[in-house]
Design a protein around this motif. Structure first.
Motif, mmCIF file in Angstrom:
data_model
loop_
_atom_site.group_PDB
_atom_site.id
_atom_site.type_symbol
_atom_site.label_atom_id
_atom_site.label_comp_id
_atom_site.label_asym_id
_atom_site.label_seq_id
_atom_site.Cartn_x
_atom_site.Cartn_y
_atom_site.Cartn_z
ATOM 1 N N PHE A 137 42.304 33.329 40.094
ATOM 2 C CA PHE A 137 41.918 34.519 40.869
ATOM 3 C C PHE A 137 40.537 35.008 40.468
ATOM 4 O O PHE A 137 39.718 35.356 41.316
ATOM 5 C CB PHE A 137 42.929 35.643 40.647
ATOM 6 N N PHE A 138 40.284 35.032 39.155
ATOM 7 C CA PHE A 138 38.962 35.451 38.689
ATOM 8 C C PHE A 138 37.893 34.527 39.273
ATOM 9 O O PHE A 138 36.863 34.982 39.737
ATOM 10 C CB PHE A 138 38.900 35.423 37.159
ATOM 11 N N ILE A 140 37.911 32.629 42.047
ATOM 12 C CA ILE A 140 37.593 32.744 43.475
ATOM 13 C C ILE A 140 36.973 34.095 43.808
ATOM 14 O O ILE A 140 36.292 34.222 44.816
ATOM 15 C CB ILE A 140 38.818 32.502 44.395
ATOM 16 N N SER A 141 37.199 35.100 42.976
ATOM 17 C CA SER A 141 36.675 36.423 43.320
ATOM 18 C C SER A 141 35.326 36.718 42.689
ATOM 19 O O SER A 141 34.743 37.760 42.937
ATOM 20 C CB SER A 141 37.657 37.506 42.869
ATOM 21 N N MET A 142 34.853 35.810 41.839
ATOM 22 C CA MET A 142 33.640 36.099 41.083
ATOM 23 C C MET A 142 32.399 35.977 41.967
ATOM 24 O O MET A 142 32.161 34.936 42.559
ATOM 25 C CB MET A 142 33.544 35.106 39.923
ATOM 26 N N PRO A 143 31.604 37.046 42.094
ATOM 27 C CA PRO A 143 30.330 36.896 42.792
ATOM 28 C C PRO A 143 29.383 36.121 41.870
ATOM 29 O O PRO A 143 29.073 36.619 40.788
ATOM 30 C CB PRO A 143 29.841 38.324 43.009
ATOM 31 N N ILE A 215 39.084 27.775 43.064
ATOM 32 C CA ILE A 215 39.820 27.262 44.217
ATOM 33 C C ILE A 215 40.540 25.971 43.858
ATOM 34 O O ILE A 215 41.724 25.792 44.160
ATOM 35 C CB ILE A 215 38.864 27.036 45.397
ATOM 36 N N ARG A 218 43.623 26.562 41.792
ATOM 37 C CA ARG A 218 44.755 27.085 42.560
ATOM 38 C C ARG A 218 45.359 26.023 43.473
ATOM 39 O O ARG A 218 46.576 25.892 43.576
ATOM 40 C CB ARG A 218 44.326 28.307 43.368
ATOM 41 N N SER A 222 49.141 24.452 43.192
ATOM 42 C CA SER A 222 50.199 24.579 44.191
ATOM 43 C C SER A 222 50.602 23.211 44.741
ATOM 44 O O SER A 222 51.769 22.980 45.038
ATOM 45 C CB SER A 222 49.792 25.533 45.310
ATOM 46 N N ILE B 250 31.570 39.740 49.551
ATOM 47 C CA ILE B 250 30.676 38.935 48.704
ATOM 48 C C ILE B 250 29.415 38.557 49.469
ATOM 49 O O ILE B 250 28.301 38.643 48.943
ATOM 50 C CB ILE B 250 31.403 37.676 48.202
ATOM 51 N N ILE B 294 31.926 44.969 42.793
ATOM 52 C CA ILE B 294 32.125 43.859 43.736
ATOM 53 C C ILE B 294 33.304 43.014 43.276
ATOM 54 O O ILE B 294 34.233 42.733 44.031
ATOM 55 C CB ILE B 294 30.873 42.960 43.815
ATOM 56 N N PHE B 295 33.260 42.632 41.997
ATOM 57 C CA PHE B 295 34.268 41.727 41.462
ATOM 58 C C PHE B 295 35.667 42.327 41.580
ATOM 59 O O PHE B 295 36.597 41.675 42.082
ATOM 60 C CB PHE B 295 33.919 41.412 39.998
ATOM 61 N N VAL B 298 36.855 42.583 45.273
ATOM 62 C CA VAL B 298 37.174 41.275 45.845
ATOM 63 C C VAL B 298 38.438 40.712 45.209
ATOM 64 O O VAL B 298 39.304 40.156 45.892
ATOM 65 C CB VAL B 298 35.974 40.326 45.663
ATOM 66 N N LEU B 299 38.569 40.911 43.892
ATOM 67 C CA LEU B 299 39.767 40.441 43.196
ATOM 68 C C LEU B 299 41.005 41.126 43.773
ATOM 69 O O LEU B 299 42.017 40.472 44.054
ATOM 70 C CB LEU B 299 39.630 40.745 41.700
ATOM 71 N N ASN B 302 41.751 39.715 47.211
ATOM 72 C CA ASN B 302 42.277 38.354 47.132
ATOM 73 C C ASN B 302 43.728 38.340 46.662
ATOM 74 O O ASN B 302 44.545 37.565 47.169
ATOM 75 C CB ASN B 302 41.426 37.504 46.192
ATOM 76 N N LYS B 317 49.580 28.155 53.409
ATOM 77 C CA LYS B 317 49.163 27.630 52.123
ATOM 78 C C LYS B 317 48.688 26.188 52.227
ATOM 79 O O LYS B 317 47.716 25.787 51.610
ATOM 80 C CB LYS B 317 50.331 27.709 51.157
#
Lengths: 335, 322
Positions: A137-138, A140-143, A215, A218, A222, B250, B294-295, B298-299, B302, B317
């Motif tokens: 999660f970190f 995919i969310s990291m700018p 990504i 994850r 899965s 983002i 931002i982080f 977005v986290l 998500n 999925k």
């Protein structure tokens, strides 16, 4: 396989035509006279006339598009007015740096994301799984532009263990053959130069690949979960196979196809990300070039970089599709 | 003379309605009143009581509230400059500037709060527009098929051939900057996932019996699409919309960071980050806090999206949509 390749190659032709049409339309939709834009701010009357003739802007629109297309397909985008050099030369000079960064970032993302995903997927609900999925999660969310700045601050600023910008130390001997520093140093058996290039490459590549790492982690997790619950895994375990063989040879092989797809899909995002990451690390690539073009409204340069980036993405997608077809016969036989 | 209805004749729950509402809270004392079936309720809402929904949704709610009430919550005017106080370190509770000030003395906390407004409004408009366009094109493409489908799918293929941010950069570079152009540039590719998934769903749905039944009853195409197809496509669209929102935030921040977003005077997280980068060696807080905003946002989105997908549309999925 060859038939599939030809069919797939033919499929890219309309795409490339449409891309060039879109860029052409953008050039024309921009406020102001395209000839003046293409000739630059300080252009004289003669320069504008020259640009108009060069891009055929005095001709009917269809002829103009044809000219543009021919120019674009022969990678002739005119002269950059910031650098006063042919755009193509500028791009060719910086392209290896960009490609090296993008490919290293992808490889690094695969090297980190896939094993972690397999590990987490083969031990569902363990601490590895929980840590891995939070990490995913970190990721995919990291700018990545923020991560880049923060890592520069930490690793280059406070700890001072990695260089903050550039591609190699001034004065370290290098013998350019291909323009890819890592490959050059391997060819030249130049260990010092290899180490130097690696030190400069590692931080930008990690930052650029962070989203893809998340990504991949994850997706691998899965798809491992799904594969490991299939009957043939139970059979493999019942045969008394080593657990490592079950996971890697039987489980991971089947998860691999999804991994290839994701790498292909995300490569485009990675390419766009490289524009920003190259800026942050002053990496001498075409992303950085594009940004300099943007700040000085250097339209030939922008056009050239956009078309080169997009063509690269089309080529990568083609390669990914071929890998995909090679890995799974159902795809090349379908339709 | 009509016999008055005696309460005892009627079932208990109807007595009040027929005899006039003499005792307004009678239903509370109704003998057959049952306590809610907590177990059933819990079972029904169980999927929503997971960490991802609570943490993600909670954080997002906080940011939305901050954005809505930005001018009430923010301690300072985000554009008020105070050169005497320029580059103050974060004071936390020791002084007025909780997260410090930037190079012209603007309060970082206030700018972060107002930046939430800009980011969320832009991202939300992008998602709503691209969702509407994508779902419409997808359902039309899947339902009508043939030439319509072919044309729309070619369009999808071409738009997908651009690296995501690059097209937006090109549009902003050529057409100039502004809020409307920014939203358009971000929409250009974000409708595609909506279109793809909606089309795939519409293709399977249109073969189902209830659609065939509606058609044989003489329902028009518009009616079938509006009344029968769209309600069934909304859940997937909602899930994709959540992820599109995260990527739009983002992308907006990235464009503002490159100086291509909204005008520099507007406080945006990306713009603050770009300023912060210039002064990174002396004042880390200028870049740290907008990035954290931002982080975290977005986290949160998500995580919420991931949970929504598991609950509403587990099929997604496999389709590679994220």
């Amino acid at each position: 396989m060859i038939a599939y390749f030809i069919r797939r190659l033919a499929g890219t032709i309309p795409v490339i035509l449409m891309i060039s049409l879109l860029v052409f339309l953008l050039l024309h939709a921009a406020p102001g006279d395209p000839a003046e834009m293409l000739a630059g701010d300080q252009a004289s009357e003669a320069d504008i006339l020259e640009a108009r003739a060069r891009w055929g802007l005095d001709q009917p629109v269809l002829v103009q598009y044809w000219r543009f297309l021919v120019n674009a397909l022969s990678f002739d985008f005119g002269r950059s007015f910031r650098y006063d050099e042919p755009v193509m030369g500028l791009i060719a000079e910086r392209f290896p740096a960009s490609l090296e960064l993008a490919v290293t970032a992808t490889l690094l993302a695969i090297a980190i994301g896939v094993p972690l995903g397999v590990w987490a997927g083969s031990k569902p609900n363990s601490w590895v799984d929980h840590v891995g999925s939070i990490g995913g999660f970190f990721g995919i969310s990291m700018p990545n532009f923020w991560l880049g700045i923060m890592l520069v601050l930490l690793l280059a600023g406070s700890l001072n263990i990695l260089p903050s910008s550039g591609r190699h130390t001034f004065g370290v001997p290098d013998d350019p053959v291909t323009g890819f520093l890592l490959i050059d140093s391997i060819i030249g058996l130049n260990w010092e130069s290899f180490k130097d290039a690696m030190i400069y490459l590692i931080m930008p590549a990690f930052v650029l690949g962070i989203n893809m790492t998340g990504i991949l982690m994850r997706v691998t997790r899965s798809s491992m979960l799904e594969t490991l619950s299939e009957d043939f895994i139970m059979t493999a375990r019942a045969k008394g196979l080593d657990e490592r063989a079950v996971i890697w040879r039987h489980g991971f092989r089947n998860a691999l196809i999804l991994v290839i797809t994701v790498v292909g899909l995300e490569f485009g995002a990675l390419l766009s990300g490289s524009i920003i990451v190259e800026t942050i690390f002053s990496w001498p690539g075409i992303g950085n070039l594009l940004l300099q073009g943007l700040t000085s409204r250097d339209y030939p340069l922008i056009t050239g970089v956009v078309i080169v980036y997009t063509s690269l993405f089309v080529v990568v997608n083609l390669i990914v599709d071929l890998c995909y077809a090679a890995a799974d016969p159902r795809i090349r036989l379908a339709k | 003379m009509p016999q008055p209805i005696r309460e005892s004749v009627l079932p208990n729950n109807m007595s009040n309605k027929l005899t006039g509402d003499l005792k307004p809270f009678a239903w509370l004392r109704r003998p057959d009143w049952q306590a809610p079936d907590w177990k059933a309720l819990h079972k029904k809402w169980r999927p929503w009581l997971q960490f991802k929904v609570i943490a993600g949704g909670g954080t997002l709610t906080i940011f939305v509230l901050l954005a809505v009430f930005a001018s009430l919550v923010a301690p300072f005017d985000p554009n008020r400059q105070d050169l005497m106080m320029a580059m103050t370190e974060p004071q936390y509770f020791a002084g007025p500037h909780f997260l410090g000030t930037d190079h012209v003395g603007r309060d970082i906390l206030s700018r972060c709060i107002h930046g939430a407004r800009v980011s969320l409004v832009i991202a939300l408009s992008v998602v709503v527009i691209s969702g509407a366009v994508g779902v419409f094109l997808g359902v039309v493409s899947g339902y009508f098929g043939k030439t319509t489908d072919f044309i729309i799918q070619k369009l999808v293929e071409v738009m997908w051939a651009f690296p995501p941010l690059l097209l937006a950069i090109a549009v902003l570079a050529f057409l100039g900057q502004g809020l409307a152009i920014l939203i358009m540039a971000l929409t250009l590719q974000r409708w595609i996932p909506f279109c793809r998934v909606t089309r795939a769903n519409a293709l399977t749905l249109k073969e189902r019996e209830f659609i065939v039944a509606a058609r044989s009853l003489g329902a028009t195409h518009t009616r079938i699409i509006m009344k029968h197809l769209l309600p069934n496509l909304m859940q997937s669209a909602l899930v994709i919309g959540t992820f599109a929102m995260a990527s739009a935030i983002i992308a907006e921040a990235a464009l503002s960071f490159l100086g291509l977003g909204v005008p520099p005077s507007t406080p945006t997280w990306g713009g603050m980050l770009a300023d912060g980068r210039t002064y990174i060696s002396t004042s880390y807080w200028m870049a740290l806090f907008p990035g954290v905003c931002i982080f975290v946002t977005v986290l949160a989105i998500n995580m919420l999206g991931d949970a929504l997908r598991d609950i509403l549309d587990p099929k997604l999925k496999r389709s590679g949509a994220r």
